[in-house]
Design an enzyme around this catalytic site. Structure first.
Site, mmCIF file in Angstrom:
data_model
loop_
_atom_site.group_PDB
_atom_site.id
_atom_site.type_symbol
_atom_site.label_atom_id
_atom_site.label_comp_id
_atom_site.label_asym_id
_atom_site.label_seq_id
_atom_site.Cartn_x
_atom_site.Cartn_y
_atom_site.Cartn_z
ATOM 1 N N TRP A 107 24.180 -20.042 39.079
ATOM 2 C CA TRP A 107 23.337 -18.996 38.480
ATOM 3 C C TRP A 107 22.077 -18.773 39.292
ATOM 4 C CZ3 TRP A 107 25.838 -15.645 36.079
ATOM 5 C CH2 TRP A 107 26.902 -15.980 35.225
ATOM 6 N N ASP A 177 15.297 -18.815 33.934
ATOM 7 C CA ASP A 177 16.533 -18.327 33.315
ATOM 8 C C ASP A 177 16.995 -19.389 32.319
ATOM 9 O OD1 ASP A 177 19.056 -17.585 32.563
ATOM 10 O OD2 ASP A 177 19.887 -17.481 34.594
ATOM 11 N N LYS A 201 24.769 -17.595 24.440
ATOM 12 C CA LYS A 201 24.946 -19.041 24.488
ATOM 13 C C LYS A 201 24.324 -19.679 23.245
ATOM 14 C CE LYS A 201 26.317 -18.104 28.742
ATOM 15 N NZ LYS A 201 25.619 -17.838 29.988
HETATM 16 C C1 LIG Z 1 25.653 -17.017 31.162
HETATM 17 C C2 LIG Z 1 24.518 -17.109 32.116
HETATM 18 C C3 LIG Z 1 24.091 -16.006 32.880
HETATM 19 C C4 LIG Z 1 24.795 -14.674 32.849
HETATM 20 O O1 LIG Z 1 24.619 -14.020 31.652
HETATM 21 P P1 LIG Z 1 25.191 -12.539 31.454
HETATM 22 O O2 LIG Z 1 24.683 -12.212 30.095
HETATM 23 O O3 LIG Z 1 26.681 -12.621 31.528
HETATM 24 O O4 LIG Z 1 24.625 -11.675 32.500
HETATM 25 C C5 LIG Z 1 23.013 -16.179 33.708
HETATM 26 N N1 LIG Z 1 22.361 -17.338 33.796
HETATM 27 C C6 LIG Z 1 22.743 -18.419 33.088
HETATM 28 C C7 LIG Z 1 22.002 -19.697 33.229
HETATM 29 C C8 LIG Z 1 23.836 -18.326 32.218
HETATM 30 O O5 LIG Z 1 24.211 -19.393 31.516
#
Ligand SMILES: *Cc1c(COP(=O)(O)O)cnc(C)c1O
Length: 366
Positions: A107, A177, A201
């Protein structure tokens, strides 16, 4: 035909992930008739005073849960965390040409790559040399004083690698993030310039993206930033510059309420610690399963493990699924298994998984 609560399976999906049963039941109860209005909340205008009151209450609950200081705006946007990878530089670069990035896995790499059209992403530390099995230490960060911000991913959802500290970036705003770790343990929001997270999540259903931004960082967006993704414009419009993801927002509000009822984030963190400890103990005590992540950097949300004999993977997945333990397959880029154990995954799910893992080992690897 309807599925009753006790037919629900244990869901270890990395995302979109398990939601609290109590939240789904409440949503089901209110689905056709919200607040006695004779319509579903998803059939209402986002400008309706009742809808606005509901989302204002949801934001207050989040502020209470995370103890968000008054000088931070909370934005409820669309596009997912991936879209934020581009909206961050658009909103935050200002007149600086570069930002610092820490690379700890897939990521953070995607965030680095998405930055390229807007400016220079300087990778100031990387775990690549350690196979992404441990995070760089504070002393290893080659911080640039003129960077617009420092970006990192506190919990790499795919690798199962987590920071055990919050980087100190001095006067340069820290951007995180938190897609797979938000609301899982207490944090000090004041240490961050921007926190963002896709909802699917640990917050609610997909479609909603949370951005928590310090007010003094607003107002420097590039002129070509799409208006719905201009933080300052959305902040000035209470995240309703255009139609927000109304149902996801409503459900997120129910999750916030559920968290408060259960004692808030510190109570969740205790549960999450117990869940992760149980699972890692099982892995460490076994000869079949292993996890190579440095112990302090083991994720409490995404527990990855390999089988000593990879040819057993298919059988493991078939048999676990047959026992109602769903979505244990690791991400295709790392292989093996992954159990995502977010807030909504109860300790009973972990215990069921452990019982299965031990039984499987006895039958196939004794
Ligand atoms: C799932 C995830 C993403 C991507 O999320 P989207 O909503 O599919 O764009 C980005 N960063 C992390 C750490 C994630 O777990």
């Amino acid at each position: 035909m309807s599925l009753t609560a006790n037919q629900r399976q244990f869901n270890f999906c990395a995302g979109p992930a398990a939601l609290p049963l109590a939240v789904l039941e409440r949503a089901q109860l209110e689905l056709l008739d919200w607040q006695g209005r004779g319509v579903s909340v998803m059939e209402m205008s986002h400008r309706h005073p009742a809808y606005i009151a509901m989302v204002e209450a949801a934001e207050l609950k989040l502020r209470q849960l995370m103890n968000i200081p008054a000088n931070y705006k909370v934005l409820f946007l669309q596009g997912g965390a991936t879209a934020q990878f581009a909206f961050l530089p658009l909103n935050l670069l200002g007149d600086r040409g570069s930002a610092d990035y820490i690379d700890t896995g897939i990521w953070s790499t995607k965030a680095i790559d998405a930055m390229a059209p807007y400016g220079e992403a300087k990778v100031i530390a990387s775990s690549q040399g350690q196979n992404y099995h441990q995070v760089p230490r504070q002393e290893q960060l080659q911080l640039n004083a003129n960077a617009a911000y420092v970006h990192y991913c506190p919990n790499e959802t795919i690798g199962g690698l987590a920071f055990d500290y919050v980087p100190n970036t001095g006067d340069v705003p820290l951007v995180a993030d938190m897609s797979s770790t938000i609301l899982s343990e207490p944090i000090d929001v004041a240490q961050f310039g921007v926190i963002y997270a896709g909802a699917q999540k640990n917050i609610g259903p997909a479609g909603l993206t949370l951005v928590i931004v310090r007010e003094d960082l607003l107002g420097q967006a590039r002129a070509d930033t799409p208006r719905p993704f201009n933080y300052a414009l959305q902040a000035a419009n209470d995240s309703m510059l255009n139609t927000p993801p109304t149902y996801s927002w409503y459900l997120a509000g129910l999750v916030f309420e559920w968290l408060l009822e259960r004692g808030g984030i510190s109570a969740m963190a205790q549960q999450n610690q117990i869940k992760a400890d149980l699972l890692y103990q099982t892995i460490d005590q076994s000869r079949l399963y292993s996890n190579a992540i440095a112990v302090p950097n083991r994720s409490k949300m995404n527990v990855t493990f390999m089988l000593a004999d990879e040819s057993l993977n298919t059988l493991f997945l078939q048999q676990s699924e047959a026992q109602g333990l769903l979505h244990l397959k690791g991400h295709r880029s790392v292989g093996g298994m992954r159990a995502s154990i977010y807030n909504a995954v109860p300790v009973e799910a972990i215990k069921a998984l452990i019982a299965f893992m031990q039984d499987f080992e006895q039958r196939h690897w004794a």
